[in-house]
Design a protein around this motif. Structure first.
Motif, mmCIF file in Angstrom:
data_model
loop_
_atom_site.group_PDB
_atom_site.id
_atom_site.type_symbol
_atom_site.label_atom_id
_atom_site.label_comp_id
_atom_site.label_asym_id
_atom_site.label_seq_id
_atom_site.Cartn_x
_atom_site.Cartn_y
_atom_site.Cartn_z
ATOM 1 N N LEU A 149 -19.565 -0.544 5.575
ATOM 2 C CA LEU A 149 -18.486 0.353 5.985
ATOM 3 C C LEU A 149 -17.545 0.563 4.808
ATOM 4 N N SER A 150 -17.257 1.822 4.517
ATOM 5 C CA SER A 150 -16.233 2.192 3.539
ATOM 6 C C SER A 150 -15.062 2.782 4.313
ATOM 7 N N LEU A 151 -13.953 2.041 4.362
ATOM 8 C CA LEU A 151 -12.815 2.386 5.217
ATOM 9 C C LEU A 151 -11.565 2.597 4.368
ATOM 10 N N LEU A 152 -11.009 3.793 4.445
ATOM 11 C CA LEU A 152 -9.768 4.132 3.742
ATOM 12 C C LEU A 152 -8.718 4.487 4.781
ATOM 13 N N PHE A 153 -7.513 3.893 4.655
ATOM 14 C CA PHE A 153 -6.457 4.191 5.628
ATOM 15 C C PHE A 153 -5.098 4.196 4.954
ATOM 16 N N PHE A 154 -4.173 4.895 5.604
ATOM 17 C CA PHE A 154 -2.799 5.062 5.112
ATOM 18 C C PHE A 154 -2.022 3.752 5.310
ATOM 19 N N ASN A 155 -1.371 3.304 4.251
ATOM 20 C CA ASN A 155 -0.729 1.998 4.208
ATOM 21 C C ASN A 155 0.740 2.087 4.659
ATOM 22 N N ARG A 156 1.044 1.441 5.751
ATOM 23 C CA ARG A 156 2.413 1.464 6.274
ATOM 24 C C ARG A 156 3.407 0.851 5.283
ATOM 25 N N HIS A 157 3.001 -0.163 4.544
ATOM 26 C CA HIS A 157 3.918 -0.796 3.582
ATOM 27 C C HIS A 157 4.412 0.222 2.555
ATOM 28 N N ALA A 158 3.506 1.071 2.070
ATOM 29 C CA ALA A 158 3.891 2.071 1.072
ATOM 30 C C ALA A 158 4.851 3.089 1.665
ATOM 31 N N LEU A 159 4.639 3.456 2.928
ATOM 32 C CA LEU A 159 5.530 4.409 3.578
ATOM 33 C C LEU A 159 6.926 3.813 3.755
ATOM 34 N N GLU A 160 6.977 2.556 4.143
ATOM 35 C CA GLU A 160 8.273 1.889 4.270
ATOM 36 C C GLU A 160 8.999 1.840 2.923
ATOM 37 N N HIS A 163 10.527 5.165 2.144
ATOM 38 C CA HIS A 163 11.767 5.377 2.898
ATOM 39 C C HIS A 163 12.913 4.564 2.311
ATOM 40 N N LEU A 164 12.628 3.361 1.838
ATOM 41 C CA LEU A 164 13.668 2.560 1.179
ATOM 42 C C LEU A 164 14.189 3.273 -0.068
ATOM 43 N N LEU A 165 13.285 3.790 -0.881
ATOM 44 C CA LEU A 165 13.688 4.470 -2.108
ATOM 45 C C LEU A 165 14.514 5.723 -1.806
ATOM 46 N N ASN A 166 14.190 6.386 -0.685
ATOM 47 C CA ASN A 166 14.894 7.622 -0.330
ATOM 48 C C ASN A 166 16.137 7.383 0.518
ATOM 49 N N GLY A 167 16.421 6.103 0.826
ATOM 50 C CA GLY A 167 17.608 5.793 1.615
ATOM 51 C C GLY A 167 17.483 6.170 3.079
ATOM 52 N N ASN A 168 16.259 6.279 3.588
ATOM 53 C CA ASN A 168 16.053 6.651 4.991
ATOM 54 C C ASN A 168 16.127 5.413 5.889
ATOM 55 N N GLY A 175 11.944 1.999 13.555
ATOM 56 C CA GLY A 175 10.595 1.469 13.640
ATOM 57 C C GLY A 175 9.534 2.530 13.867
ATOM 58 N N ASP A 176 9.944 3.775 14.044
ATOM 59 C CA ASP A 176 9.008 4.873 14.296
ATOM 60 C C ASP A 176 8.780 5.628 12.995
ATOM 61 N N GLY A 211 -6.341 -0.530 -3.866
ATOM 62 C CA GLY A 211 -5.289 0.408 -3.530
ATOM 63 C C GLY A 211 -5.632 1.774 -4.094
ATOM 64 N N VAL A 212 -5.187 2.806 -3.433
ATOM 65 C CA VAL A 212 -5.386 4.180 -3.904
ATOM 66 C C VAL A 212 -4.019 4.838 -4.007
ATOM 67 N N ARG A 213 -3.729 5.385 -5.188
ATOM 68 C CA ARG A 213 -2.406 5.889 -5.541
ATOM 69 C C ARG A 213 -1.397 4.739 -5.552
ATOM 70 N N THR A 214 -1.639 3.823 -6.478
ATOM 71 C CA THR A 214 -0.791 2.640 -6.591
ATOM 72 C C THR A 214 0.571 2.948 -7.202
ATOM 73 N N PHE A 215 0.656 3.999 -8.011
ATOM 74 C CA PHE A 215 1.925 4.256 -8.705
ATOM 75 C C PHE A 215 2.274 5.731 -8.843
ATOM 76 N N VAL A 216 1.280 6.610 -8.754
ATOM 77 C CA VAL A 216 1.515 8.028 -9.043
ATOM 78 C C VAL A 216 2.590 8.624 -8.129
ATOM 79 N N ASP A 217 2.567 8.246 -6.843
ATOM 80 C CA ASP A 217 3.532 8.807 -5.903
ATOM 81 C C ASP A 217 4.960 8.366 -6.193
ATOM 82 N N PHE A 218 5.103 7.269 -6.931
ATOM 83 C CA PHE A 218 6.429 6.732 -7.217
ATOM 84 C C PHE A 218 6.959 7.171 -8.587
ATOM 85 N N MET A 219 6.145 7.882 -9.362
ATOM 86 C CA MET A 219 6.569 8.327 -10.691
ATOM 87 C C MET A 219 7.550 9.489 -10.585
ATOM 88 N N HIS A 220 8.461 9.591 -11.544
ATOM 89 C CA HIS A 220 9.275 10.797 -11.659
ATOM 90 C C HIS A 220 8.357 11.949 -12.059
#
Length: 262
Positions: A149-160, A163-168, A175-176, A211-220
């Protein structure tokens, strides 16, 4: 098992096509996934055709690479537009006799309609399902004993973290973290540790994870735009398997194996 609340991407097809499949992040994802399956699934490129299921195939870019290796694929999706796009994608690779397309939820295949597969792909699907835990159990049934099985899923930790970086903070306190329908934030961002437990309970042994997209999403963005794709890919491949970067990536990719019949 009802899939009535699973997300159908027909209304978002064009957005996905532009923002995911034709984007930098989509290209990086494809290369990390390809590196992982080639490294960690023995005999995949040994010349013997495998029976492969692409569960929630999207536009079929990953399956096209496997088809070019000579494998036989069944691609299914509940989105008619995504499935039609996948057919176009695989047509570009020729040898149409190797592909079968099914407009249906992959969970229905687990009801015994088809023989289990040597390899099942489920990439960026679980987080859009009403019951991802039950979906993992369905995936296990679709993998033959000793299969993969090759399983790829969206990581809740990265989303949290985003939100921390954006002050949300209000969003985090609620929790939603589900998306708001018209956007591409998934309905059920997943905690990797929980997914690991589901796999273990289903009799699937984790062999490797990245991990997939370990840093690109966080770059300026101005900094990122100065980099070539090859420069970004080199660092993505390097850090995708290293902690703590792997655990903070936008997606988690797991290679798991079903235990052989004893």
């Amino acid at each position: 098992m009802s899939q009535s609340e699973d997300r159908n991407f027909d209304p978002l097809h064009q957005r996905f096509k532009k923002n995911i499949y034709a984007s930098l992040k989509g290209r990086l994802r494809l290369e990390v996934l390809w590196r992982d399956v080639q490294q960690h699934i023995p005999q995949l490129d040994a010349g013997r055709p495998w029976r492969i299921l692409d569960a929630g195939c999207g536009m079929g870019h990953f399956s096209r690479r496997l088809a070019r290796q000579g494998h036989e694929l069944l691609l299914c999706d509940i989105s008619q537009q995504q499935l039609a796009a996948a057919e176009v994608t695989l047509n570009q690779g020729g040898a149409m006799a190797r592909y079968v397309f099914r407009h249906m939820p992959f969970q229905q295949l687990a009801d015994g309609e088809t023989e289990p597969f040597d390899l099942v792909l489920c990439h960026a699907v679980l987080e859009w399902l009403a019951d991802p835990r039950q979906a993992v159990a369905a995936l296990q049934q679709l993998v033959r004993p000793g299969g993969w099985l090759s399983l790829l899923f969206f990581n809740r930790h990265a989303l949290e973290y985003r939100h921390l970086l954006n002050g949300n903070f209000k969003k985090l306190h609620s929790g939603d973290l589900a998306g708001e329908g018209k956007y591409l934030t998934p309905d059920n961002p997943l905690v990797p540790e929980e997914v690991g437990d589901w796999l273990q309970q289903a009799g699937l042994q984790v062999v490797a994870s990245s991990g997939v997209r370990t840093f690109v999403d966080f770059m300026h963005r101005p900094t990122r735009d100065k980099m070539t794709f090859d420069e970004l890919l080199e660092m993505e491949l390097r850090y995708s398997t290293l902690e703590p970067f792997r655990s903070m990536a936008r997606y988690i990719h797991i290679i798991a194996r079903r235990k052989p019949t004893e």
